[in-house]
Motif scaffolding. Structure first.
Motif, short mmCIF file in Angstrom:
data_model
loop_
_atom_site.label_atom_id
_atom_site.label_comp_id
_atom_site.label_asym_id
_atom_site.label_seq_id
_atom_site.Cartn_x
_atom_site.Cartn_y
_atom_site.Cartn_z
N LYS A 49 -5.54 31.26 -15.83
CA LYS A 49 -6.55 31.12 -14.78
C LYS A 49 -6.81 29.64 -14.45
CE LYS A 49 -9.08 35.39 -15.60
NZ LYS A 49 -10.34 35.98 -16.08
N VAL A 50 -6.88 28.81 -15.50
CA VAL A 50 -7.10 27.38 -15.28
C VAL A 50 -5.92 26.79 -14.51
CG1 VAL A 50 -7.24 25.13 -16.45
CG2 VAL A 50 -8.59 27.05 -17.30
N PHE A 51 -4.71 27.21 -14.89
CA PHE A 51 -3.51 26.71 -14.24
C PHE A 51 -3.48 27.11 -12.76
CE2 PHE A 51 1.08 27.00 -13.22
CZ PHE A 51 1.39 25.66 -13.36
N LEU A 52 -3.76 28.38 -12.47
CA LEU A 52 -3.75 28.85 -11.08
C LEU A 52 -4.85 28.18 -10.25
CD1 LEU A 52 -2.93 32.65 -11.48
CD2 LEU A 52 -1.45 30.82 -10.62
N SER A 53 -6.02 27.98 -10.83
CA SER A 53 -7.09 27.31 -10.08
C SER A 53 -6.74 25.84 -9.82
CB SER A 53 -8.43 27.42 -10.80
OG SER A 53 -8.44 26.65 -11.97
N THR A 54 -6.04 25.23 -10.76
CA THR A 54 -5.59 23.85 -10.56
C THR A 54 -4.59 23.79 -9.41
OG1 THR A 54 -5.92 23.31 -12.89
CG2 THR A 54 -4.45 21.88 -11.65
N LEU A 55 -3.66 24.73 -9.39
CA LEU A 55 -2.68 24.77 -8.30
C LEU A 55 -3.38 24.99 -6.95
CD1 LEU A 55 0.26 26.85 -9.84
CD2 LEU A 55 0.17 24.39 -9.45
N GLU A 56 -4.36 25.89 -6.91
CA GLU A 56 -5.08 26.17 -5.67
C GLU A 56 -5.82 24.95 -5.15
OE1 GLU A 56 -7.52 29.60 -6.38
OE2 GLU A 56 -5.80 30.95 -6.46
N LEU B 102 0.71 11.43 -7.09
CA LEU B 102 0.49 12.59 -7.94
C LEU B 102 -0.57 12.34 -9.02
CD1 LEU B 102 4.17 13.75 -8.39
CD2 LEU B 102 2.45 14.68 -6.87
N ASP B 103 -1.26 11.23 -8.92
CA ASP B 103 -2.24 10.87 -9.95
C ASP B 103 -3.28 11.96 -10.15
OD1 ASP B 103 -3.34 8.90 -11.78
OD2 ASP B 103 -4.98 8.68 -10.32
N GLY B 104 -3.90 12.43 -9.08
CA GLY B 104 -4.93 13.48 -9.19
C GLY B 104 -4.35 14.78 -9.71
N PHE B 105 -3.14 15.12 -9.26
CA PHE B 105 -2.48 16.34 -9.70
C PHE B 105 -2.19 16.29 -11.20
CE2 PHE B 105 1.38 19.07 -10.01
CZ PHE B 105 0.77 20.27 -9.68
N LEU C 221 -3.57 17.98 -16.83
CA LEU C 221 -3.92 17.66 -18.21
C LEU C 221 -4.94 18.66 -18.77
CD1 LEU C 221 -4.03 13.75 -18.12
CD2 LEU C 221 -2.26 15.23 -19.08
N GLU C 222 -5.77 19.21 -17.90
CA GLU C 222 -6.70 20.26 -18.34
C GLU C 222 -5.93 21.48 -18.83
OE1 GLU C 222 -9.65 21.28 -15.39
OE2 GLU C 222 -9.81 19.19 -14.75
N ASP D 85 0.83 -1.21 0.00
CA ASP D 85 0.00 0.00 0.00
C ASP D 85 0.86 1.26 0.00
OD1 ASP D 85 -2.25 -1.57 0.00
OD2 ASP D 85 -2.71 -1.26 2.13
N LEU D 86 1.93 1.25 0.79
CA LEU D 86 2.83 2.40 0.84
C LEU D 86 3.53 2.61 -0.50
CD1 LEU D 86 4.05 4.61 2.63
CD2 LEU D 86 5.85 2.98 3.26
N GLU D 87 3.96 1.52 -1.10
CA GLU D 87 4.60 1.61 -2.43
C GLU D 87 3.63 2.19 -3.45
OE1 GLU D 87 6.20 -1.47 -5.84
OE2 GLU D 87 6.36 -2.08 -3.75
N ASN D 88 2.40 1.73 -3.44
CA ASN D 88 1.39 2.26 -4.37
C ASN D 88 1.09 3.72 -4.08
OD1 ASN D 88 1.13 -0.05 -5.90
ND2 ASN D 88 -0.58 -0.84 -4.73
N ALA D 89 1.05 4.09 -2.82
CA ALA D 89 0.80 5.49 -2.46
C ALA D 89 1.91 6.38 -2.99
CB ALA D 89 0.68 5.63 -0.95
#
Length: 181
Positions: free
Chosen positions: A115-122, A75-78, A83-84, A66-70
């Motif tokens: 704006k999309v980039f900054l909102s993604t970072l936030e 960064l999967d969601g990030f 990609l947007e 589980d730790l290895e997969n984590a």
């Protein structure tokens, strides 16, 4: 002695022998029974120990996996969110290459992508540090130069050359600023 007396005497002797034998066998029988129970209890406890060790080993392996997969997919969601931004940049480049593209359209596309980039970072806890007009703070700002200006407040940020960023309150990059001397 009569035959009847002999028989009664024999019966008494046999009963006495049985009682003695029973008395002698009872402690030995109890010890044997106790030994068997102790051996059975020992075997049961040993089985429990082996099962507990096996369970702990399985738990350790599962936690390591589980730790290895984590670590692998943290960064999967990030990445999906970025990609947007990539898609927005691709559309902007496609628009910029169009023969009917105007500077105004390209600028609007770049602003929207920013704006999309900054909102993604936030979304992921990255905050922008833009200290224009604020007092200089060496923990979050890096002074590129100092300019003497008697009509402005001393030690305040006059201009932001490059914005800074923090991740969940921790400085990632300080803001590059011009400070009033």
């Amino acid at each position: 002695m009569t035959k009847k007396q002999d028989e009664e005497q024999s019966v008494e002797n046999i009963e006495d022998e049985n009682i003695e034998t029973t008395e002698q066998e009872t402690p030995e029988g109890d010890l044997q029974t106790q030994l068997e129970e102790a051996q059975k209890s020992t075997k049961d406890n040993w089985d429990k120990v082996l099962r507990a060790q096996a369970e702990m080993e399985n738990l350790r392996r599962r936690n390591a996996k589980d730790l290895e997969n984590a670590h692998k997919f943290a960064l999967d969601g990030f990445v999906k969110a970025l990609l947007e931004v990539k898609d927005s940049l691709t559309m902007g480049l496609k628009t910029a290459r169009d023969d009917n593209a105007s500077i105004k359209n390209i600028t609007e596309g770049l602003e929207m992508t920013d704006k999309v980039f900054l909102s993604t970072l936030e979304k992921f806890g990255v905050e922008t540090i833009n200290p224009a007009g604020e007092p200089f703070n060496p923990e979050f700002h890096e002074a590129v130069t100092m300019i003497p200006m008697p009509d402005n407040e001393s030690n305040s940020v006059l201009e932001v050359i490059q914005v800074g960023f923090s991740l969940n309150g921790r400085l990632v990059r300080p803001a590059m600023v011009v400070v009033v001397q």
